[in-house]
Design a protein around this motif. Structure first.
Motif, PDB file in Angstrom:
ATOM      1  N   GLN A  99       0.928  -1.295  -0.001  1.00 32.45           N
ATOM      2  CA  GLN A  99       0.100   0.037  -0.108  1.00 32.45           C
ATOM      3  C   GLN A  99       0.494   1.528  -0.222  1.00 32.45           C
ATOM      4  OE1 GLN A  99      -3.724   0.646  -0.457  1.00 32.45           O
ATOM      5  NE2 GLN A  99      -2.745  -1.309  -0.792  1.00 32.45           N
ATOM      6  N   TYR A 100       1.792   1.226   0.825  1.00 32.74           N
ATOM      7  CA  TYR A 100       2.811   2.448   1.016  1.00 32.74           C
ATOM      8  C   TYR A 100       3.686   1.785   1.318  1.00 32.74           C
ATOM      9  CZ  TYR A 100       1.020   2.303   5.979  1.00 32.74           C
ATOM     10  OH  TYR A 100       0.925   1.829   7.074  1.00 32.74           O
ATOM     11  N   THR A 137       7.812   2.366   3.381  1.00 32.63           N
ATOM     12  CA  THR A 137       7.860   3.111   4.841  1.00 32.63           C
ATOM     13  C   THR A 137       9.403   2.868   4.750  1.00 32.63           C
ATOM     14  OG1 THR A 137       5.671   2.824   6.197  1.00 32.63           O
ATOM     15  CG2 THR A 137       8.005   3.336   7.507  1.00 32.63           C
ATOM     16  N   LEU A 141       6.909   8.138  -6.821  1.00 33.83           N
ATOM     17  CA  LEU A 141       6.389   8.237  -5.494  1.00 33.83           C
ATOM     18  C   LEU A 141       6.229   9.467  -5.231  1.00 33.83           C
ATOM     19  CD1 LEU A 141       9.792   5.590  -3.908  1.00 33.83           C
ATOM     20  CD2 LEU A 141       6.942   4.826  -4.174  1.00 33.83           C
ATOM     21  N   ILE A 147       2.173  10.141   6.267  1.00 31.67           N
ATOM     22  CA  ILE A 147       0.946   8.354   6.385  1.00 31.67           C
ATOM     23  C   ILE A 147       0.260   8.416   7.709  1.00 31.67           C
ATOM     24  CG2 ILE A 147       1.694   7.136   6.855  1.00 31.67           C
ATOM     25  CD1 ILE A 147       0.736   6.892   3.321  1.00 31.67           C
ATOM     26  N   TYR A 205       7.864   8.440   4.491  1.00 31.05           N
ATOM     27  CA  TYR A 205       6.581   7.384   3.754  1.00 31.05           C
ATOM     28  C   TYR A 205       5.601   7.734   2.563  1.00 31.05           C
ATOM     29  CZ  TYR A 205       5.548   6.719   9.091  1.00 31.05           C
ATOM     30  OH  TYR A 205       6.331   6.915  10.039  1.00 31.05           O
ATOM     31  N   TYR A 206       6.111   6.819   1.351  1.00 33.73           N
ATOM     32  CA  TYR A 206       5.546   7.198   0.415  1.00 33.73           C
ATOM     33  C   TYR A 206       4.595   6.244  -0.376  1.00 33.73           C
ATOM     34  CZ  TYR A 206      10.853   8.846  -0.002  1.00 33.73           C
ATOM     35  OH  TYR A 206      11.833   9.721   0.117  1.00 33.73           O
ATOM     36  N   THR A 207       3.831   6.811  -1.398  1.00 33.02           N
ATOM     37  CA  THR A 207       2.614   6.791  -2.093  1.00 33.02           C
ATOM     38  C   THR A 207       2.765   6.098  -3.408  1.00 33.02           C
ATOM     39  OG1 THR A 207       1.292   8.980  -2.349  1.00 33.02           O
ATOM     40  CG2 THR A 207       0.889   7.441  -0.423  1.00 33.02           C
ATOM     41  N   SER A 242      -8.111   1.441   2.153  1.00 26.55           N
ATOM     42  CA  SER A 242      -7.786   2.218   1.885  1.00 26.55           C
ATOM     43  C   SER A 242      -8.625   2.412   1.017  1.00 26.55           C
ATOM     44  CB  SER A 242      -6.432   1.665   1.112  1.00 26.55           C
ATOM     45  OG  SER A 242      -6.150   2.403  -0.202  1.00 26.55           O
ATOM     46  N   GLU A 290      -8.021   4.271  -2.476  1.00 26.71           N
ATOM     47  CA  GLU A 290      -7.482   4.669  -3.430  1.00 26.71           C
ATOM     48  C   GLU A 290      -6.654   5.911  -3.778  1.00 26.71           C
ATOM     49  OE1 GLU A 290      -4.543   1.944  -4.285  1.00 26.71           O
ATOM     50  OE2 GLU A 290      -4.690   2.103  -2.121  1.00 26.71           O
ATOM     51  N   LYS A 320      -6.286   8.283  -1.470  1.00 21.92           N
ATOM     52  CA  LYS A 320      -4.688   7.785  -0.949  1.00 21.92           C
ATOM     53  C   LYS A 320      -3.368   9.050  -1.823  1.00 21.92           C
ATOM     54  CE  LYS A 320      -2.471   4.113  -1.906  1.00 21.92           C
ATOM     55  NZ  LYS A 320      -2.667   2.200  -2.093  1.00 21.92           N
ATOM     56  N   ARG A 321      -4.390   8.541  -2.979  1.00 23.11           N
ATOM     57  CA  ARG A 321      -2.911   9.166  -4.590  1.00 23.11           C
ATOM     58  C   ARG A 321      -3.311  11.160  -4.608  1.00 23.11           C
ATOM     59  NH1 ARG A 321      -3.478   4.375  -8.373  1.00 23.11           N
ATOM     60  NH2 ARG A 321      -2.876   1.991  -7.085  1.00 23.11           N
TER      61      ARG A 321
END
Length: 357
Positions: A61-62, A64, A86, A91, A107-109, A231, A233, A236-237
């Protein structure tokens, strides 16, 4: 031209191909065999067939990462951010029920889906990825010193080097000389058998339009025996209010382990019945995708996490993947880099390696 086979198309395999690309200078042909119809493994992205721009990550999902790996893998993180693959995000502020484990974590999405990250590395490596190639056996061929690879459909190919990055339980199911080598090395065999994975299910709910939701989070963790994580989505994005809605449900490890061998349709029904408790008044989705992650995350890795294990030097046969490191983004990169470094000899018989991964 020698032939090199990578078994599995997850992140470890992609990073390996990307790293060794500058070394082989058209003297070695690298091929990837993937059992599924798409690449990425747990880093694959699913599309809504009615609205292809509507996607969801049913696995990772993401991302770390710690200060240590932020520095060690600095080039990877910088390149992926420059490519828009990324995005650094806060987060802990976006996830319901999330507790920060250590100070200094980043943290990255993945705005385009985590599958786009894997594709980026494979595209840069100019590797030939072949899908629906289910490897069943590896046998040593004398005196050519090659590996005969047999697929589930009976197809046979020969390779000079084989690098395997699939989950360890699947490695232990392979037949042929590879099985004999593992059995003859008691330490390796025992260490492989001791590796443990968690199991879980993921459910993707896709809608053809934006839908109003009675929750204010982009994702959340829940203390429930069935549903562990949800999530949203598109939130989140940060895709905006006009983006079609996609929702991902992850089950708990306990639920996954209990029902991992049950009928997939029955499992989907059980999960769907619980959703209204978490997402009230949710409309019927236009498309539903359930994914069983039998080998979801590594709970107990290979002893001392070496990143890879060499089964044979000539012809080269190496095992790698997150089972030999840790079940994280950085763990897969570490395994891929170590695998590439150990494979360096086959690519430097004529050419000196490029010092930059």
């Amino acid at each position: 031209m020698s032939r090199v086979l990578l078994v599995g198309s997850g992140l470890t395999s992609a990073v390996t191909a990307y790293t060794i690309r500058p070394m082989y200078k058209n003297k070695h042909k690298i091929i990837v065999y993937e059992r599924a119809r798409g690449m990425g493994g747990r880093m694959s992205t699913t599309r809504n067939p009615n609205r292809p721009e509507c996607t969801a990550d049913l696995g990772m999902q993401y991302i770390t990462t710690s200060p240590r790996y932020t520095e060690i893998h600095k080039t990877f993180y910088e390149d992926l951010q420059k490519e828009g693959l990324l995005k650094l995000v806060p987060i802990p502020n976006l996830l319901r029920g999330y507790k920060t484990r250590k100070p200094g974590l980043k943290y990255y999405t993945a705005p385009k889906g985590v599958g786009a990250v894997v594709k980026y590395f494979f595209n840069k490596s100019d590797t030939d990825v072949k899908f629906e190639k289910d490897v069943r056996a590896l046998d040593l061929v004398e005196p050519e010193k090659q590996w005969r690879v047999t697929l589930g459909n009976g197809e046979v190919e020969h390779f000079d080097t084989v690098l395997i990055t699939i989950p360890i339980p699947e490695i232990l199911q392979l037949n042929g000389t590879i099985s004999d080598i593992i059995q003859e090395s008691k330490d390796i065999h025992q260490n492989l058998k001791e590796v443990r994975y968690s199991s879980r299910f993921a459910l993707g709910l896709f809608f053809d339009y934006p839908i109003p939701l009675e929750v204010d989070y982009s994702g959340g963790y829940f203390k429930d025996r069935t549903i562990r994580y949800i999530s949203i989505e598109n939130r989140k994005r940060n895709l905006g209010e006009n983006a079609p809605t996609a929702i991902v449900i992850h089950t708990s490890k306990t639920f996954g382990s209990k029902y991992v061998n049950e009928d997939i349709n029955a499992v989907q029904k059980m999960i769907m019945e619980r959703i209204p408790e978490f997402l009230p008044n949710l409309p019927i989705p236009s498309y539903v995708k359930i994914q069983k992650w039998q080998f979801s995350q590594v709970v107990k890795p290979y002893k001392e996490t070496p990143g890879y294990v060499v089964l044979k030097d000539k012809p080269l046969l190496i095992l790698a993947g997150d089972g030999f490191a840790q079940s994280t983004f950085d763990g897969c990169i570490t395994s891929g880099l170590r695998l590439a470094d150990r494979s360096r000899s086959i690519f430097t018989r004529v050419f000196k390696p490029d010092p930059r991964p």
